[in-house]
Design a protein around this motif. Structure first.
Motif, PDB file in Angstrom:
ATOM      1  N   ALA A  63      28.827  33.611  42.768  1.00 56.04           N
ATOM      2  CA  ALA A  63      30.235  33.547  42.371  1.00 56.04           C
ATOM      3  C   ALA A  63      30.334  32.825  41.034  1.00 56.04           C
ATOM      4  O   ALA A  63      29.988  31.648  40.931  1.00 56.04           O
ATOM      5  CB  ALA A  63      31.057  32.821  43.434  1.00 56.04           C
ATOM      6  N   THR A  64      30.778  33.536  39.998  1.00 52.60           N
ATOM      7  CA  THR A  64      30.866  32.946  38.678  1.00 52.60           C
ATOM      8  C   THR A  64      32.315  32.905  38.196  1.00 52.60           C
ATOM      9  O   THR A  64      33.161  33.678  38.649  1.00 52.60           O
ATOM     10  CB  THR A  64      30.045  33.752  37.646  1.00 52.60           C
ATOM     11  OG1 THR A  64      30.730  34.972  37.335  1.00 52.60           O
ATOM     12  CG2 THR A  64      28.667  34.067  38.169  1.00 52.60           C
ATOM     13  N   ARG A  65      32.559  32.008  37.275  1.00 54.37           N
ATOM     14  CA  ARG A  65      33.851  31.918  36.590  1.00 54.37           C
ATOM     15  C   ARG A  65      33.589  31.310  35.217  1.00 54.37           C
ATOM     16  O   ARG A  65      32.558  30.677  34.988  1.00 54.37           O
ATOM     17  CB  ARG A  65      34.865  31.064  37.357  1.00 54.37           C
ATOM     18  CG  ARG A  65      34.423  29.610  37.530  1.00 54.37           C
ATOM     19  CD  ARG A  65      35.469  28.765  38.245  1.00 54.37           C
ATOM     20  NE  ARG A  65      36.685  28.622  37.452  1.00 54.37           N
ATOM     21  CZ  ARG A  65      36.864  27.693  36.500  1.00 54.37           C
ATOM     22  NH1 ARG A  65      35.901  26.845  36.209  1.00 54.37           N
ATOM     23  NH2 ARG A  65      37.999  27.627  35.843  1.00 54.37           N
ATOM     24  N   GLY A  66      34.526  31.511  34.300  1.00 54.59           N
ATOM     25  CA  GLY A  66      34.436  30.858  33.009  1.00 54.59           C
ATOM     26  C   GLY A  66      35.158  29.529  33.042  1.00 54.59           C
ATOM     27  O   GLY A  66      36.110  29.345  33.812  1.00 54.59           O
ATOM     28  N   ASP A  67      34.720  28.604  32.223  1.00 56.44           N
ATOM     29  CA  ASP A  67      35.377  27.290  32.242  1.00 56.44           C
ATOM     30  C   ASP A  67      36.780  27.335  31.643  1.00 56.44           C
ATOM     31  O   ASP A  67      37.550  26.380  31.789  1.00 56.44           O
ATOM     32  CB  ASP A  67      34.510  26.237  31.534  1.00 56.44           C
ATOM     33  CG  ASP A  67      34.258  26.550  30.068  1.00 56.44           C
ATOM     34  OD1 ASP A  67      34.620  27.658  29.607  1.00 56.44           O
ATOM     35  OD2 ASP A  67      33.697  25.688  29.370  1.00 56.44           O
ATOM     36  N   HIS A  68      37.153  28.459  30.988  1.00 57.93           N
ATOM     37  CA  HIS A  68      38.507  28.646  30.479  1.00 57.93           C
ATOM     38  C   HIS A  68      39.250  29.731  31.276  1.00 57.93           C
ATOM     39  O   HIS A  68      40.219  30.311  30.792  1.00 57.93           O
ATOM     40  CB  HIS A  68      38.475  29.049  29.003  1.00 57.93           C
ATOM     41  CG  HIS A  68      38.110  27.931  28.076  1.00 57.93           C
ATOM     42  ND1 HIS A  68      36.841  27.387  28.018  1.00 57.93           N
ATOM     43  CD2 HIS A  68      38.842  27.253  27.157  1.00 57.93           C
ATOM     44  CE1 HIS A  68      36.806  26.441  27.101  1.00 57.93           C
ATOM     45  NE2 HIS A  68      38.008  26.339  26.567  1.00 57.93           N
ATOM     46  N   ASP A  69      38.805  29.976  32.496  1.00 55.55           N
ATOM     47  CA  ASP A  69      39.348  31.074  33.300  1.00 55.55           C
ATOM     48  C   ASP A  69      40.749  30.732  33.813  1.00 55.55           C
ATOM     49  O   ASP A  69      40.934  29.732  34.505  1.00 55.55           O
ATOM     50  CB  ASP A  69      38.419  31.347  34.481  1.00 55.55           C
ATOM     51  CG  ASP A  69      38.604  32.727  35.070  1.00 55.55           C
ATOM     52  OD1 ASP A  69      39.742  33.209  35.110  1.00 55.55           O
ATOM     53  OD2 ASP A  69      37.597  33.323  35.477  1.00 55.55           O
ATOM     54  N   VAL A  70      41.739  31.578  33.510  1.00 56.84           N
ATOM     55  CA  VAL A  70      43.111  31.324  33.942  1.00 56.84           C
ATOM     56  C   VAL A  70      43.438  32.005  35.264  1.00 56.84           C
ATOM     57  O   VAL A  70      44.512  31.773  35.835  1.00 56.84           O
ATOM     58  CB  VAL A  70      44.128  31.773  32.874  1.00 56.84           C
ATOM     59  CG1 VAL A  70      44.001  30.937  31.618  1.00 56.84           C
ATOM     60  CG2 VAL A  70      43.976  33.266  32.551  1.00 56.84           C
ATOM     61  N   PHE A  71      42.549  32.866  35.755  1.00 54.81           N
ATOM     62  CA  PHE A  71      42.789  33.572  37.021  1.00 54.81           C
ATOM     63  C   PHE A  71      41.949  33.029  38.175  1.00 54.81           C
ATOM     64  O   PHE A  71      42.311  33.206  39.334  1.00 54.81           O
ATOM     65  CB  PHE A  71      42.467  35.066  36.859  1.00 54.81           C
ATOM     66  CG  PHE A  71      43.610  35.899  36.358  1.00 54.81           C
ATOM     67  CD1 PHE A  71      44.738  35.329  35.799  1.00 54.81           C
ATOM     68  CD2 PHE A  71      43.548  37.286  36.452  1.00 54.81           C
ATOM     69  CE1 PHE A  71      45.785  36.114  35.325  1.00 54.81           C
ATOM     70  CE2 PHE A  71      44.585  38.079  35.983  1.00 54.81           C
ATOM     71  CZ  PHE A  71      45.703  37.497  35.415  1.00 54.81           C
ATOM     72  N   THR A  72      40.799  32.430  37.875  1.00 55.86           N
ATOM     73  CA  THR A  72      39.874  31.986  38.926  1.00 55.86           C
ATOM     74  C   THR A  72      39.613  30.493  38.773  1.00 55.86           C
ATOM     75  O   THR A  72      38.731  30.081  38.013  1.00 55.86           O
ATOM     76  CB  THR A  72      38.550  32.769  38.837  1.00 55.86           C
ATOM     77  OG1 THR A  72      38.823  34.172  38.805  1.00 55.86           O
ATOM     78  CG2 THR A  72      37.650  32.452  40.041  1.00 55.86           C
ATOM     79  N   PRO A  73      40.361  29.650  39.493  1.00 61.31           N
ATOM     80  CA  PRO A  73      40.166  28.204  39.383  1.00 61.31           C
ATOM     81  C   PRO A  73      38.924  27.751  40.148  1.00 61.31           C
ATOM     82  O   PRO A  73      38.418  28.475  41.023  1.00 61.31           O
ATOM     83  CB  PRO A  73      41.433  27.644  40.034  1.00 61.31           C
ATOM     84  CG  PRO A  73      41.812  28.668  41.049  1.00 61.31           C
ATOM     85  CD  PRO A  73      41.440  30.003  40.432  1.00 61.31           C
ATOM     86  N   PRO A  74      38.415  26.557  39.853  1.00 60.23           N
ATOM     87  CA  PRO A  74      37.253  26.049  40.600  1.00 60.23           C
ATOM     88  C   PRO A  74      37.500  25.993  42.103  1.00 60.23           C
ATOM     89  O   PRO A  74      36.568  26.199  42.889  1.00 60.23           O
ATOM     90  CB  PRO A  74      37.052  24.642  40.018  1.00 60.23           C
ATOM     91  CG  PRO A  74      37.681  24.687  38.667  1.00 60.23           C
ATOM     92  CD  PRO A  74      38.839  25.633  38.778  1.00 60.23           C
ATOM     93  N   SER A  75      38.740  25.731  42.510  1.00 60.18           N
ATOM     94  CA  SER A  75      39.042  25.621  43.940  1.00 60.18           C
ATOM     95  C   SER A  75      38.775  26.930  44.682  1.00 60.18           C
ATOM     96  O   SER A  75      38.428  26.912  45.869  1.00 60.18           O
ATOM     97  CB  SER A  75      40.500  25.206  44.144  1.00 60.18           C
ATOM     98  OG  SER A  75      41.381  26.133  43.531  1.00 60.18           O
ATOM     99  N   ASP A  76      38.898  28.087  44.008  1.00 58.22           N
ATOM    100  CA  ASP A  76      38.602  29.356  44.668  1.00 58.22           C
ATOM    101  C   ASP A  76      37.133  29.440  45.047  1.00 58.22           C
ATOM    102  O   ASP A  76      36.784  29.908  46.138  1.00 58.22           O
ATOM    103  CB  ASP A  76      38.961  30.524  43.747  1.00 58.22           C
ATOM    104  CG  ASP A  76      40.417  30.944  43.857  1.00 58.22           C
ATOM    105  OD1 ASP A  76      41.237  30.168  44.396  1.00 58.22           O
ATOM    106  OD2 ASP A  76      40.746  32.051  43.389  1.00 58.22           O
ATOM    107  N   LEU A  77      36.247  28.994  44.150  1.00 62.65           N
ATOM    108  CA  LEU A  77      34.827  29.029  44.447  1.00 62.65           C
ATOM    109  C   LEU A  77      34.474  28.056  45.563  1.00 62.65           C
ATOM    110  O   LEU A  77      33.646  28.349  46.428  1.00 62.65           O
ATOM    111  CB  LEU A  77      34.016  28.715  43.186  1.00 62.65           C
ATOM    112  CG  LEU A  77      33.628  29.916  42.300  1.00 62.65           C
ATOM    113  CD1 LEU A  77      34.870  30.658  41.802  1.00 62.65           C
ATOM    114  CD2 LEU A  77      32.770  29.472  41.127  1.00 62.65           C
TER     115      LEU A  77
END
Length: 310
Positions: A250-264
């Motif tokens: 599960a990846t996300r970007g540190d500037h991601d506006v749709f996928t917050p850390p809490s989702d991961l």
């Protein structure tokens, strides 16, 4: 099923384009043969599932070179070249998953690796839960899951916690109300500098994104399909993901506006084999901003040693 050959991105193997009937309407799929050349039934392809504001072309930056395994790129019903005859009134995550697995069955595949961006990551996780014995691995790129689903249930309330998604959903609802004029209006805006400003929250470095990419995202906008996907996410039972047994990246970007850390974090609490990676200097479209890093992570996921955290 109709089949035709077409050109691939520079340096990549050719693509075989097919149209496969599904319960949600005809689905256009492109297959890139793996270097092993094995028959479909004995191979495990990498299946790419795009987001609610995309098409198979979202993954073009990941298609260079000759793949070891076949690649299957699907325009999901309602997007890309799969809009004609799409039955959006029957749309749900479960129905979309059946459409995807029906396509893979028609192609002769019995097992698969899934790569999903945004909504495609959501869909990949459901397929892994519903078909655990057939899913070898899942890689999600900024999957839109818990937070987006909550915002979809009440977009006006969601403006405070998820302003980018809630604002986009409200805009898409307005465009969908225009009927066929809605997508045309988005494409017209996409040909102006305004679209770059509107899309800037989705990238860590908007100035580095070419106008061609921005225009392509505008061309892929399907307001009615986006709204149908939001309704499906709002109704989804996330408890189903407890059935996932395969490795999950599960990846996300540190500037991601749709996928917050809490989702991961919430995903890791439900699925036993999740490895989480946050990519620096990256927004919601890592497959566009950081394709080399994404490809390394995908290669690591399917290697015997698994993903190395970065």
């Amino acid at each position: 099923m109709s089949v035709q050959q077409e050109a691939a991105p520079a340096g990549a193997a050719s693509l075989r384009r097919q149209i496969v009937p599904t319960e949600l309407g005809p689905c256009t799929v492109r297959v890139q043969q793996g270097s092993g050349g094995r028959c479909p039934a004995s191979g495990t392809p990498v299946v790419y599932l795009h987001g609610a504001a995309g098409s198979w072309t979202t993954f073009r930056p990941l298609l260079s070179g000759a793949p070891a395994h076949a690649r299957v790129l699907i325009d999901l019903p309602g997007w890309g070249e799969s809009t004609k005859g799409a039955r959006l009134e029957h749309f749900s995550i479960e129905a979309m998953a059946r459409a995807v697995t029906g396509v893979l069955d028609a192609l002769g595949y019995r097992r698969w690796n899934l790569v999903g961006h945004s909504m495609g990551g959501f869909l990949a996780l459901h397929i892994a839960a519903a078909w655990p014995e057939r899913t070898a691995s899942v890689a999600t790129i900024s999957a839109t899951t818990f937070g987006v689903a909550e915002a979809a249930r009440g977009p006006l309330r969601g403006l405070s916690g998820f302003p980018a998604f809630a604002g986009m959903l409200l805009a898409m609802r307005s465009m969908a109300a225009l009927g066929p004029a809605g997508p045309a209006l988005v494409r017209a805006i996409g040909a102006t500098p305004v679209m770059g400003t509107l899309m800037s929250p989705f990238f860590a470095d908007p100035a580095a994104i070419s106008t061609g990419v921005i225009r392509g995202l505008a061309d892929d906008a399907r307001p009615a399909s986006f709204c149908a996907a939001a309704r499906a996410a709002a109704r989804y039972d996330f408890g189903q993901w407890r059935s996932i047994r395969c490795p999950v990246l599960a990846t996300r970007g540190d500037h991601d506006v749709f996928t917050p850390p809490s989702d991961l974090v919430r995903l890791a609490g439900m699925v036993p084999h999740v490895q989480m990676v946050t990519m620096p200097h990256c927004g919601h479209f890592a497959n566009i901003e950081r394709p080399e890093q994404v490809q390394r992570l995908l290669d690591d996921l399917r290697s015997p040693c698994g993903v190395r955290r970065r």
